[in-house]
Design an enzyme around this catalytic site. Sequence first.
Site, PDB file in Angstrom:
ATOM      1  N   LYS A  59      -0.939  -7.350   4.213  1.00  0.00           N
ATOM      2  CA  LYS A  59      -2.306  -6.734   4.761  1.00  0.00           C
ATOM      3  C   LYS A  59      -3.341  -7.335   3.985  1.00  0.00           C
ATOM      4  O   LYS A  59      -3.899  -6.978   3.620  1.00  0.00           O
ATOM      5  CB  LYS A  59      -1.756  -5.009   4.084  1.00  0.00           C
ATOM      6  CG  LYS A  59      -1.239  -4.694   4.624  1.00  0.00           C
ATOM      7  CD  LYS A  59      -1.374  -3.850   5.860  1.00  0.00           C
ATOM      8  CE  LYS A  59      -2.429  -2.932   6.646  1.00  0.00           C
ATOM      9  NZ  LYS A  59      -2.303  -2.208   7.211  1.00  0.00           N
ATOM     10  N   SER A 293      10.170  -3.306   6.822  1.00  0.00           N
ATOM     11  CA  SER A 293       9.638  -3.304   8.349  1.00  0.00           C
ATOM     12  C   SER A 293       9.773  -4.906   9.100  1.00  0.00           C
ATOM     13  O   SER A 293       9.602  -4.929  10.515  1.00  0.00           O
ATOM     14  CB  SER A 293       7.498  -3.237   7.689  1.00  0.00           C
ATOM     15  OG  SER A 293       7.083  -3.930   6.942  1.00  0.00           O
TER      16      SER A 293
END
Length: 332
Positions: A59, A293
Amino acid sequence: MPKKFKFERLNPGTNILPSIAHAVGGTPLVDLSRLVKHFRVEGRILAKCEYLNPGFSKKDRPALQMLIEARENGALKPGQTVVERTSGNTGTGLAIACATLDHPFIAVISKGNSIERVRMMKALGARVIRVDQAPGSTPGQVTGEDQKLVVAEVERLVKKLGAFRADQFNLPAILNVHHETTGPEIIKQSGGAIDAYADFIGSGGWFGGLGAYLKAEIPGFKCYAVEPEGAESLAGNTVTKPAHVIQGGGYCLEDLMAIRDMEIDGYLSVSDGRAKECARALARYEGIFAGFSSGANVAGALELLAGNCKGKTVLVVICDSGLKYLSTGLWE
Ligand SMILES: Cc1ncc(COP(=O)(O)O)c(C=O)c1O
């Protein structure tokens, strides 16, 4: 006339950088040949190692890009406060970008996300507001209902403070960054010899942005959405288990801007246990210390190599560092 804001991208690794924000991106692409051998499947998994960014996650790129674009188009004024909801990683990326571009930053996070993330954002100068989970929710398992409470708090703060919202689910920057940086990097690193991409979806920025870029560059390129078992809403299944351990996505949100126009070639369902098993295998066989993830993405890629994509090359993202999960059951 004030000088127009310009962020000059430099090539990390070959220059003295004026700030750590300039070190975002330029991450390695690694062949997971040991892991592929361990799981006895045929083909290749290439891993884009975003956990090596300054904020240790995928991110950092969209977070920085949101601020760059907003400064460039005037939506964000010099010194203006930035507010955003986060599961921790966007907030960390924004905290780094805000520290280097000189903006106060407020991160709003669900109490269901791990405490490491909160401490890291605070260390980076952010004010962190933790929001109670919805009744019946479990710490470590953040649902769409929990996220709605976080968004309500963000909206309240933006209005009250006249702040800029770095809206990671809706700003086009989350797509643009992959056309400007990640996509060209991957084509350069791989020579375009990739057949498919499997990605776990939060905002869908990586899936929609990078997926669309690679589809345009590589004929026949396929994109597969990874979803938590029991929360396969994109696949159109009835959601039977909205809570899962795969932090950063799988929220069963109705309409994601980032993937609205995306042609999705298939859906892969991954259980909590399988995500954990693959995260552990990444550490054990590849020396890649990553989170749930990343494990889910690898699980998706393994399923493709065992089926539809046997003998082919599948791209995955290593989303964030395993250090962000020391307080969870991942490494017990
Ligand atoms: C650890 C982790 N994995 C996956 C994702 C999903 O990425 P995207 O928002 O690009 O869909 C996020 C998003 O915050 C994340 O923090």
